[in-house]
Design a protein around this motif. Structure first.
Motif, PDB file in Angstrom:
ATOM      1  N   ALA A  47       7.429 -25.624 -49.114  1.00  0.00           N
ATOM      2  CA  ALA A  47       6.461 -26.353 -49.950  1.00  0.00           C
ATOM      3  C   ALA A  47       6.388 -25.783 -51.363  1.00  0.00           C
ATOM      4  CB  ALA A  47       5.080 -26.330 -49.287  1.00  0.00           C
ATOM      5  N   ASP A  48       6.465 -24.464 -51.514  1.00  0.00           N
ATOM      6  CA  ASP A  48       6.377 -23.862 -52.848  1.00  0.00           C
ATOM      7  C   ASP A  48       7.605 -24.188 -53.694  1.00  0.00           C
ATOM      8  OD1 ASP A  48       8.042 -22.193 -51.321  1.00  0.00           O
ATOM      9  OD2 ASP A  48       7.020 -20.335 -51.890  1.00  0.00           O
ATOM     10  N   PHE A  49       8.772 -24.188 -53.084  1.00  0.00           N
ATOM     11  CA  PHE A  49      10.009 -24.524 -53.792  1.00  0.00           C
ATOM     12  C   PHE A  49       9.982 -25.996 -54.211  1.00  0.00           C
ATOM     13  CE2 PHE A  49      14.766 -25.347 -53.540  1.00  0.00           C
ATOM     14  CZ  PHE A  49      15.064 -24.692 -54.725  1.00  0.00           C
ATOM     15  N   ARG A  50       9.545 -26.848 -53.298  1.00  0.00           N
ATOM     16  CA  ARG A  50       9.418 -28.281 -53.580  1.00  0.00           C
ATOM     17  C   ARG A  50       8.447 -28.510 -54.742  1.00  0.00           C
ATOM     18  NH1 ARG A  50      10.759 -32.799 -50.477  1.00  0.00           N
ATOM     19  NH2 ARG A  50       9.515 -34.636 -50.955  1.00  0.00           N
ATOM     20  N   ALA A  51       7.298 -27.832 -54.720  1.00  0.00           N
ATOM     21  CA  ALA A  51       6.298 -27.976 -55.787  1.00  0.00           C
ATOM     22  C   ALA A  51       6.873 -27.544 -57.137  1.00  0.00           C
ATOM     23  CB  ALA A  51       5.047 -27.160 -55.456  1.00  0.00           C
ATOM     24  N   SER A  52       7.668 -26.487 -57.135  1.00  0.00           N
ATOM     25  CA  SER A  52       8.279 -26.023 -58.374  1.00  0.00           C
ATOM     26  C   SER A  52       9.261 -27.052 -58.917  1.00  0.00           C
ATOM     27  CB  SER A  52       8.991 -24.684 -58.147  1.00  0.00           C
ATOM     28  OG  SER A  52       9.529 -24.196 -59.350  1.00  0.00           O
ATOM     29  N   LEU A  53      10.050 -27.637 -58.044  1.00  0.00           N
ATOM     30  CA  LEU A  53      11.017 -28.652 -58.472  1.00  0.00           C
ATOM     31  C   LEU A  53      10.321 -29.918 -58.962  1.00  0.00           C
ATOM     32  CD1 LEU A  53      13.696 -28.185 -55.682  1.00  0.00           C
ATOM     33  CD2 LEU A  53      13.847 -27.454 -58.076  1.00  0.00           C
ATOM     34  N   LEU A  54       9.146 -30.194 -58.439  1.00  0.00           N
ATOM     35  CA  LEU A  54       8.368 -31.335 -58.943  1.00  0.00           C
ATOM     36  C   LEU A  54       7.816 -31.048 -60.340  1.00  0.00           C
ATOM     37  CD1 LEU A  54       6.495 -32.424 -55.691  1.00  0.00           C
ATOM     38  CD2 LEU A  54       8.212 -33.764 -56.961  1.00  0.00           C
ATOM     39  N   ARG A  55       7.673 -29.788 -60.676  1.00  0.00           N
ATOM     40  CA  ARG A  55       7.192 -29.390 -62.002  1.00  0.00           C
ATOM     41  C   ARG A  55       8.342 -29.341 -63.009  1.00  0.00           C
ATOM     42  NH1 ARG A  55       2.164 -26.480 -63.616  1.00  0.00           N
ATOM     43  NH2 ARG A  55       2.500 -25.977 -65.799  1.00  0.00           N
ATOM     44  N   HIS A  56       9.454 -28.698 -62.613  1.00  0.00           N
ATOM     45  CA  HIS A  56      10.622 -28.579 -63.491  1.00  0.00           C
ATOM     46  C   HIS A  56      11.899 -28.737 -62.675  1.00  0.00           C
ATOM     47  CE1 HIS A  56       8.544 -27.493 -67.113  1.00  0.00           C
ATOM     48  NE2 HIS A  56       7.871 -26.546 -66.471  1.00  0.00           N
ATOM     49  N   ASP A  57      12.676 -29.734 -63.032  1.00  0.00           N
ATOM     50  CA  ASP A  57      13.977 -29.968 -62.404  1.00  0.00           C
ATOM     51  C   ASP A  57      15.050 -29.258 -63.233  1.00  0.00           C
ATOM     52  OD1 ASP A  57      16.087 -30.887 -60.894  1.00  0.00           O
ATOM     53  OD2 ASP A  57      16.014 -32.936 -61.667  1.00  0.00           O
ATOM     54  N   GLY A  58      15.028 -27.945 -63.173  1.00  0.00           N
ATOM     55  CA  GLY A  58      16.030 -27.146 -63.859  1.00  0.00           C
ATOM     56  C   GLY A  58      15.898 -27.153 -65.367  1.00  0.00           C
ATOM     57  N   THR A 150      22.288  -7.471 -49.530  1.00  0.00           N
ATOM     58  CA  THR A 150      21.586  -7.094 -48.311  1.00  0.00           C
ATOM     59  C   THR A 150      20.086  -6.992 -48.528  1.00  0.00           C
ATOM     60  OG1 THR A 150      21.953  -4.756 -48.785  1.00  0.00           O
ATOM     61  CG2 THR A 150      23.580  -5.858 -47.380  1.00  0.00           C
ATOM     62  N   GLU A 151      19.638  -7.168 -49.770  1.00  0.00           N
ATOM     63  CA  GLU A 151      18.219  -7.034 -50.094  1.00  0.00           C
ATOM     64  C   GLU A 151      17.664  -8.350 -50.623  1.00  0.00           C
ATOM     65  OE1 GLU A 151      16.442  -4.202 -49.590  1.00  0.00           O
ATOM     66  OE2 GLU A 151      18.265  -3.308 -48.780  1.00  0.00           O
ATOM     67  N   THR A 152      16.438  -8.650 -50.242  1.00  0.00           N
ATOM     68  CA  THR A 152      15.765  -9.815 -50.795  1.00  0.00           C
ATOM     69  C   THR A 152      14.966  -9.396 -52.019  1.00  0.00           C
ATOM     70  OG1 THR A 152      13.841  -9.501 -49.365  1.00  0.00           O
ATOM     71  CG2 THR A 152      15.574 -10.975 -48.555  1.00  0.00           C
ATOM     72  N   TRP A 153      14.684 -10.367 -52.887  1.00  0.00           N
ATOM     73  CA  TRP A 153      13.874 -10.122 -54.087  1.00  0.00           C
ATOM     74  C   TRP A 153      12.423 -10.481 -53.823  1.00  0.00           C
ATOM     75  CZ3 TRP A 153      15.758  -9.697 -59.508  1.00  0.00           C
ATOM     76  CH2 TRP A 153      17.076  -9.238 -59.553  1.00  0.00           C
ATOM     77  N   ALA A 154      12.192 -11.429 -52.889  1.00  0.00           N
ATOM     78  CA  ALA A 154      10.832 -11.870 -52.581  1.00  0.00           C
ATOM     79  C   ALA A 154      10.847 -12.550 -51.219  1.00  0.00           C
ATOM     80  CB  ALA A 154      10.323 -12.833 -53.650  1.00  0.00           C
ATOM     81  N   ASP A 155       9.698 -12.541 -50.543  1.00  0.00           N
ATOM     82  CA  ASP A 155       9.586 -13.187 -49.242  1.00  0.00           C
ATOM     83  C   ASP A 155       9.377 -14.695 -49.345  1.00  0.00           C
ATOM     84  OD1 ASP A 155      10.021 -10.887 -47.783  1.00  0.00           O
ATOM     85  OD2 ASP A 155       7.888 -10.448 -47.529  1.00  0.00           O
ATOM     86  N   SER A 156       9.115 -15.188 -50.565  1.00  0.00           N
ATOM     87  CA  SER A 156       8.936 -16.626 -50.765  1.00  0.00           C
ATOM     88  C   SER A 156       9.250 -16.964 -52.214  1.00  0.00           C
ATOM     89  CB  SER A 156       7.501 -17.052 -50.445  1.00  0.00           C
ATOM     90  OG  SER A 156       6.604 -16.504 -51.405  1.00  0.00           O
ATOM     91  N   TYR A 157       9.464 -18.242 -52.459  1.00  0.00           N
ATOM     92  CA  TYR A 157       9.710 -18.689 -53.826  1.00  0.00           C
ATOM     93  C   TYR A 157       8.473 -18.474 -54.688  1.00  0.00           C
ATOM     94  CZ  TYR A 157      11.271 -21.467 -57.749  1.00  0.00           C
ATOM     95  OH  TYR A 157      11.619 -21.872 -59.004  1.00  0.00           O
TER      96      TYR A 157
END
Length: 184
Positions: A47-58, A150-157
């Protein structure tokens, strides 16, 4: 901080410090494009990634010189779809990487559950919908085209974008070729 709050802070900082970068941000993606991406990946977008794309499409930056972060340009949904298809075609028959022990990120060259959302000469940030056993769906990692991370930067977008917004707002970045470079 939610997606809208993060973007508001990022936009404010870009407008005052990096107006040429801010001018490259596209308006939001259409629902049809997001549905197309979800259908391709075979599962709902976080949902957070989708919301971001609804705000800015790249970003629209024909110069490829006005990157949002760390020499990475935000991809449009169309570009994400193109990248996903290309990686699927190139790496569909690759086996797991035996020497790499997965913790949060699967030891694959590419997974159908990975959505690359930035680009820096082939490398980029990825939303991971297919994590290893200790990972979480929606985590963000940086995929180098020359090695497996092997490392993540964040647990969510939203955590990723919030951290970026905070660092930009606090001025915790270097100016490299006119664009912000942060230590996320």
């Amino acid at each position: 901080m939610n997606i809208d709050q993060s973007w508001t802070l990022i936009e404010k900082t870009l407008k005052s410090k990096f107006p040429s970068v801010e001018a490259t941000l596209n308006s939001g993606a259409s629902l049809e494009k997001l549905d197309e991406l979800e259908a391709l990946v075979g599962q709902p977008l976080p949902a957070d990634f989708r919301a971001s794309l609804l705000r800015h499409d790249g970003q629209f930056d024909p110069t490829r010189q006005l990157d949002l972060i760390n020499f990475n340009r935000l991809l449009t949904v169309d570009e994400m779809i193109q990248e996903w298809r290309m990686f699927q075609e190139l790496f569909i028959d690759f086996d797991e990487i035996e020497w790499l022990t997965p913790i949060k990120i699967k030891n694959l060259v590419w997974s159908p559950g990975w959505i690359k959302f930035t680009d820096a000469d082939g490398s980029g940030f990825v939303v991971d919908l297919d994590p290893a056993a200790s990972g979480v769906s929606g985590q963000v990692f940086y995929r180098q085209n020359s090695e497996n991370e092997t490392e993540t930067w964040a647990d969510s977008y939203s955590e990723f974008l919030s951290r970026l917004a905070t660092l930009l707002d606090r001025g915790e970045y270097e100016l490299v070729h006119g664009c912000p470079y942060v230590d996320i």
